[in-house]
Design a protein around this motif. Structure first.
Motif, PDB file in Angstrom:
ATOM      1  N   GLU A 382       0.829  -1.212   0.000  1.00 46.79           N
ATOM      2  CA  GLU A 382       0.000   0.000   0.000  1.00 46.79           C
ATOM      3  C   GLU A 382       0.861   1.258   0.000  1.00 46.79           C
ATOM      4  O   GLU A 382       0.479   2.297  -0.571  1.00 46.79           O
ATOM      5  N   SER A 387      -0.835   5.021  -0.422  1.00 47.37           N
ATOM      6  CA  SER A 387      -1.910   5.062   0.572  1.00 47.37           C
ATOM      7  C   SER A 387      -1.405   4.833   1.991  1.00 47.37           C
ATOM      8  O   SER A 387      -2.194   4.891   2.941  1.00 47.37           O
ATOM      9  N   ARG A 388      -0.133   4.531   2.147  1.00 45.28           N
ATOM     10  CA  ARG A 388       0.467   4.346   3.486  1.00 45.28           C
ATOM     11  C   ARG A 388       1.718   5.201   3.572  1.00 45.28           C
ATOM     12  O   ARG A 388       2.434   5.414   2.568  1.00 45.28           O
TER      13      ARG A 388
END
Length: 473
Positions: A382, A387-388
Motif C-alpha cells: 500500500e 496510501s500508506r
C-alpha cells in the motif's frame, strides 16, 4: 511498483548466488547437536571430576571404619650413648662409656566396643550411597547446563539472522523513501524516520552479535570446546502424561531425594553408635622387645600379652552431649528430607507448567508471526501506491520483528522447559539419555577399597598405581 519488485528479486537472486558460492568454497565445519553438547560436557566437566573425587573420599571413609576392628602393629628402634665420669683429678677419676640399643614390637587390637564400630561402618556405607546420588544430581546439572548453552547459542544465532534481515529491509525502505522524496511523494521527515530506524537496527545487530559471542564463550566453558555449526533445536523428550504422574516419578527417582534418605539412615546409625560408645570396650595388647648394652655385654628380652576391659564411668558429660548432638543431627536430616520432598514436588509442578505454557505460547507466537507477516506485506504494498506512509511501513516491520523474536524466545523456552522437567524428575542422566560416553562406575573404586587394603598388600599397590595413573596422588 513493478520496477521495485523486480529490483528486490534481482537482489534476492544475487544474495542466493553469493551464498551458494560461499557454501562451495568454505571449508566443512563440524555440526553440533544437543547430544554432542551433553557428551562434551560429561567428558570434560571439572565439576563432575570434583564430585567423583569426593565420592572416593566417602569410599575411603568405609575403609577407615573397617580398619578400626583390625590390630594396630607398631615398632620402635632406639639407640643411646651413655658417658659417666667419677672422681677428681687425673689420678682418682674414672669414666664409663656404654652404648645401648633396643628394638620393640607392639600390637593393640580392639576386640569389642559394644558394636559401635560396626554401626559406624554401616553409617559410612550410607554416606557413600548418599554421595553417589549427589554425584548423579551434579551430573544432571552439568547436562542441563550443556542444553542451556546449546539452546542459547542457537537462539542468539537466529536473533542475529533476524536483526541482519531487519537491517536489510530497513535499508531497502530507506532507499525507497529517498526515491519517493526525490519525486515529491514523501517529505524529508519520512526519510529521517527511515534513517533513524536503520541506525537503531545497526545498533541492535551489534548488540546481538555481542550476545552471540558471549553465548559461544559460555558454550565453550560448559562443553569444553567451541561450538560447531548449531542449526536445529533439540528434540523434545517424552514427558509424563499428567502432572501427578510426573510428581510421582520424581519422588521415586530423583537423586537428591534418594541422597537425603541415605543421609537420614546414616544419621540414625551414627546416633545409635554414640549410644554404644557409653558401653565397655575390650582390647588385646601384646609387646615384645630386645635390648643390648655394649660395654658390659648385657642383653634383655621381654614379651607381654594381656586383655583389658575399659568402662568410662564419668567423662564430665561429654558422652551424653555427643549423644544429644547426634540425635539433633538426626532430627535435622529428617527435616531436610521433608523439605527436599516438597521442593521436588514443587519444582516438578513448576517445570511441567512451564512446559505447557511454553507450548501454548509457541502456538500463539506462530500465529502472531503469520499475521504480522501478512500485515507487513500489505502495508508495504500500500505504501508503494501512496496510501500508506513510511511510518506505517516502519511500524509494521517492527511488529513483525517483535513477533519473530517472541517466537524464538518461546521455542527456546519450550526446549529448556522440556529438559528442566526431565531434571526435576531425576531423569536427565547419561544412562537414561543413552549418551555415547564411558560412564563413571562408582562400584569399581568402592569394591577395591571397602576391605581397607594397606599399601603393603597387592590390592593396595594396585590402587596406588591406579591413583598415579590418574594423577590423583
Amino acid at each position: 511498483m513493478q520496477r521495485f519488485v523486480n529490483t528486490k528479486r534481482i537482489r534476492a537472486f544475487a544474495a542466493i548466488g553469493v551464498l551458494a558460492t560461499a557454501a562451495v568454497s568454505a571449508p566443512q565445519v563440524r555440526a553440533d547437536n544437543v547430544t554432542d553438547a551433553m557428551i562434551g560436557a560429561y567428558t570434560s566437566s571439572g565439576l563432575l571430576e570434583q564430585n567423583r573425587a569426593l565420592l572416593r573420599v566417602a569410599d575411603e571413609g568405609v575403609a577407615a571404619t573397617v580398619a578400626r576392628l583390625r590390630p594396630v602393629i607398631s615398632t620402635a628402634l632406639s639407640i643411646s650413648r651413655d658417658y659417666n665420669r667419677t672422681g677428681l683429678g687425673s689420678l682418682g677419676a674414672s669414666s664409663d662409656h656404654r652404648t645401648g640399643a633396643a628394638l620393640s614390637l607392639s600390637m593393640n587390637w580392639l576386640l569389642f566396643d559394644n558394636g559401635a564400630s560396626r554401626l559406624d561402618t554401616a553409617a559410612a556405607q550410607e554416606t557413600v550411597l548418599a554421595t553417589r546420588q549427589t554425584l548423579l544430581d551434579v551430573e544432571q546439572q552439568v547436562l542441563f547446563s550443556a542444553v542451556q548453552a546449546y539452546v542459547n547459542v542457537l537462539t542468539q544465532q537466529d536473533i542475529v539472522s533476524l536483526r541482519s534481515n531487519n537491517l536489510r529491509l530497513l535499508q531497502e525502505e530507506l532507499r525507497a523513501a529517498n526515491d519517493r522524496f526525490e519525486v515529491g511523494e514523501v517529505t524529508r521527515t519520512d526519510v529521517a524516520l527511515a534513517e533513524s530506524q536503520v541506525a537503531e537496527a545497526r545498533a541492535n545487530l551489534t548488540d546481538a552479535r555481542g550476545d552471540l559471542l558471549t553465548a559461544r564463550a559460555t558454550y565453550e566453558e560448559v562443553v569444553g570446546r567451541a561450538p560447531g555449526t548449531v542449526t536445529s533445536y533439540p528434540p523434545l523428550p517424552r514427558r509424563a502424561s499428567s502432572l501427578q504422574t510426573a510428581q510421582a516419578l520424581a519422588l521415586r527417582s530423583h537423586p537428591s531425594l534418594r541422597a537425603q534418605q541415605h543421609a537420614v539412615k546414616a544419621a540414625q546409625l551414627t546416633a545409635d553408635s554414640s549410644l554404644r560408645d557409653m558401653g565397655p570396650t575390650v582390647n588385646l595388647s601384646a609387646s615384645a622387645s630386645h635390648g643390648e648394652v655394649r660395654g658390659n655385654d648385657t642383653r634383655t628380652d621381654n614379651f607381654d600379652i594381656g586383655v583389658s576391659l575399659n568402662q568410662t564411668i564419668y567423662a564430665g558429660g561429654s558422652l551424653a552431649a555427643a549423644r544429644r548432638a547426634d540425635l539433633a543431627r538426626l532430627d535435622a536430616e529428617r527435616g531436610a528430607l521433608i523439605s527436599t520432598q516438597r521442593s521436588i514436588s514443587s519444582n516438578t509442578a513448576s517445570a511441567y507448567t512451564a512446559f505447557e505454557t511454553a507450548a501454548a505460547s509457541l502456538v500463539s507466537s506462530n500465529e502472531r508471526v503469520r499475521a504480522a507477516q501478512v500485515a507487513f506485506n500489505g502495508v508495504r504494498e500500500e505504501a508503494t501506491l501512496g496510501s500508506r506512509t513510511t511510518l506505517d511501513v516502519l511500524q509494521a516491520e517492527q511488529e513483525l520483528l517483535d513477533a519473530q523474536t517472541a517466537r524464538l524466545s518461546a521455542r527456546a523456552t519450550q526446549a529448556l522447559a522440556a529438559y528442566d522437567l526431565l531434571q526435576s524428575q531425576g531423569l536427565l542422566t547419561a544412562e537414561n539419555l543413552s549418551l555415547a560416553v564411558e560412564r563413571y562406575d562408582p562400584e569399581i573404586y568402592y569394591n577395591q577399597v571397602r576391605s581397607a587394603p594397606a599399601f603393603v598388600t597387592k590390592r593396595g599397590q594396585d590402587l596406588d598405581r591406579v591413583l598415579k595413573a590418574l594423577g590423583k596422588n
